[in-house]
Design a protein around this motif. Sequence first.
Motif, mmCIF file in Angstrom:
data_model
loop_
_atom_site.group_PDB
_atom_site.id
_atom_site.type_symbol
_atom_site.label_atom_id
_atom_site.label_comp_id
_atom_site.label_asym_id
_atom_site.label_seq_id
_atom_site.Cartn_x
_atom_site.Cartn_y
_atom_site.Cartn_z
ATOM 1 N N UNK A 1 0.929 -0.995 -0.056
ATOM 2 C CA UNK A 1 -0.198 0.216 0.126
ATOM 3 C C UNK A 1 1.057 1.194 0.232
ATOM 4 N N UNK A 2 1.299 1.756 -1.018
ATOM 5 C CA UNK A 2 2.287 2.738 -1.340
ATOM 6 C C UNK A 2 1.570 3.938 -0.900
ATOM 7 N N UNK A 3 2.221 4.947 -0.052
ATOM 8 C CA UNK A 3 1.454 5.787 0.626
ATOM 9 C C UNK A 3 2.187 7.273 0.149
ATOM 10 N N UNK A 4 3.262 7.127 -0.669
ATOM 11 C CA UNK A 4 4.178 8.372 -1.175
ATOM 12 C C UNK A 4 5.007 8.019 -2.344
ATOM 13 N N UNK A 5 4.884 8.914 -3.437
ATOM 14 C CA UNK A 5 5.632 8.605 -4.707
ATOM 15 C C UNK A 5 6.421 10.289 -4.817
ATOM 16 N N UNK A 6 7.717 9.752 -4.725
ATOM 17 C CA UNK A 6 8.443 11.143 -4.985
ATOM 18 C C UNK A 6 8.938 11.034 -6.418
ATOM 19 N N UNK A 7 8.548 12.168 -7.101
ATOM 20 C CA UNK A 7 8.482 12.083 -8.481
ATOM 21 C C UNK A 7 9.671 13.318 -9.075
ATOM 22 N N UNK B 1 -0.359 7.811 -5.345
ATOM 23 C CA UNK B 1 -1.161 7.183 -6.220
ATOM 24 C C UNK B 1 -2.476 7.375 -6.349
ATOM 25 N N UNK B 2 -3.034 7.147 -7.665
ATOM 26 C CA UNK B 2 -4.548 7.224 -7.752
ATOM 27 C C UNK B 2 -5.169 5.870 -7.787
ATOM 28 N N UNK C 1 -4.056 1.460 -7.068
ATOM 29 C CA UNK C 1 -3.154 0.451 -6.918
ATOM 30 C C UNK C 1 -3.867 -0.956 -6.976
ATOM 31 N N UNK C 2 -3.440 -1.627 -7.983
ATOM 32 C CA UNK C 2 -3.877 -3.137 -8.455
ATOM 33 C C UNK C 2 -2.820 -3.985 -8.418
ATOM 34 N N UNK C 3 -3.003 -4.979 -7.237
ATOM 35 C CA UNK C 3 -1.858 -5.718 -6.963
ATOM 36 C C UNK C 3 -0.592 -5.110 -7.077
ATOM 37 N N UNK C 4 0.322 -5.420 -8.021
ATOM 38 C CA UNK C 4 1.736 -4.736 -7.946
ATOM 39 C C UNK C 4 1.954 -3.660 -8.931
ATOM 40 N N UNK C 5 0.894 -3.182 -9.400
ATOM 41 C CA UNK C 5 0.570 -2.104 -10.548
ATOM 42 C C UNK C 5 0.193 -0.887 -9.777
ATOM 43 N N UNK C 6 0.917 0.348 -9.871
ATOM 44 C CA UNK C 6 0.497 1.448 -9.142
ATOM 45 C C UNK C 6 0.404 2.623 -10.483
ATOM 46 N N UNK D 1 7.493 4.913 -1.508
ATOM 47 C CA UNK D 1 7.798 4.783 0.038
ATOM 48 C C UNK D 1 6.416 4.269 0.496
ATOM 49 N N UNK D 2 6.645 3.381 1.429
ATOM 50 C CA UNK D 2 5.695 2.745 2.184
ATOM 51 C C UNK D 2 5.802 2.915 3.778
#
Length: 414
Positions: A61-67, A74-75, A77-82, A99-100
């Motif tokens: 359950x990714x909480x943060x993406x540093x881009x 993320x808007x 999350x399906x299995x391993x796809x974000x 980041x999780x």
Amino acid sequence: MINKLFIYIQVLIFALSACNQKKDDPQPNSGGSDGYAIISIAPLKGKVGEEIVITTNQIENVSKIIFNGVETAPHAITNTEIKVNIPEYATRTGKIVLEVEDKDLKAESSEDFTVEYPANQLAHIGGKTRFGATGFTIGTKLYMGLGNATNDFWEYDTETNAWKQIADFPGGARSFATSFVINNKGYVGTGKFQRSSPSAPIWYTDLWEYDPSIDQWTKKADFPGTARTSAVGFSIAGKGYIGTGDANDGSSNLGAQEDFWSYDPTTDQWTRIANFGGRYVKGAVSFVIDSKAYVGTGNNGMQGFWQYDPATDQWTKKADFGGGKRSGAIGFTSNNKGYIGLGGNAGETGYKQDIWQYDPTTDQWTKVADFEGGARSWATAFSVGNKVYIGSGFGQSLTSANYTSKKDFWAYKF
């Protein structure tokens, strides 16, 4: 002997099979903490607001993406796809980090992601997003600060496309101040600091001089009119001018004003001049052509336009602004033509993104462009040579339906 040889062959076959299987398995894009890793990013480049898909080696359950240095979420999350949209203000190239937080997991891409910006979009304005900022031009350097109740100030080098933080404005945090330039020094004053309720806002009359050669601010004589915000400012022939705006006498809001004042830096004194020809107005804009000032729009729905001649201390009515009623617009000069654009009208939904040119020889307005950064109000504009720079403001986000303050920066030639 035969049995031993058979066992040896079996072990060898098993080892070769394991190696081939490992070789065929998908390899992580980059390792992370506790084995968490990015497998792929598709595509590896895109425009702000576009969706990309990040595949990882395990479900989290990714909480943060540093881009590229900018944090987003993320808007989907399906299995391993974000799935995530490319955020505003990410640098042009950089790593993507997942980041999780609840598991202290992190994974970083091994390849850089590229954000595709238009050719005329420049380095993002330093500091936070802002609207209601103020700015001025000295040589080939641009200076912008304040807005959103901040007191930071930044210098932009038009030759290197780089922002550098300079000395903070010592007069205190504020928005909707005004500014002008005299003899390679910038002057900033008036404005308002909107404190959190129930505290009353602070309205200012102060004036400060900035010397870029020593990166220092110096207090000057206070503006003698009533404390105000959303005034206009300009300079002609060694003198600065401030007038109109939304005033407050310390106990009550007095609304739009018509008074105008000139400032002489050699004596550090103010002089009352003729009232603005369009009477009471706030949120107007100004520009200067051939030692004459032009002031217009404002009041959440005005399009009146006036010329001021300091040689005669007189205002002359000119053709109404061609883009219709608005306030919170931008005004600037380029190649002896004046320009007004952006802003909004209280009687309409949304903001404007059009830019109109004024020709003082014909007293006519012509629409010349739509601002690529999108509709907005309370932006800031500068001109250097034949280039115009526009940025900041309050407008619709490129990644959601929300309206937000901005820090993008653009260059145009008119």
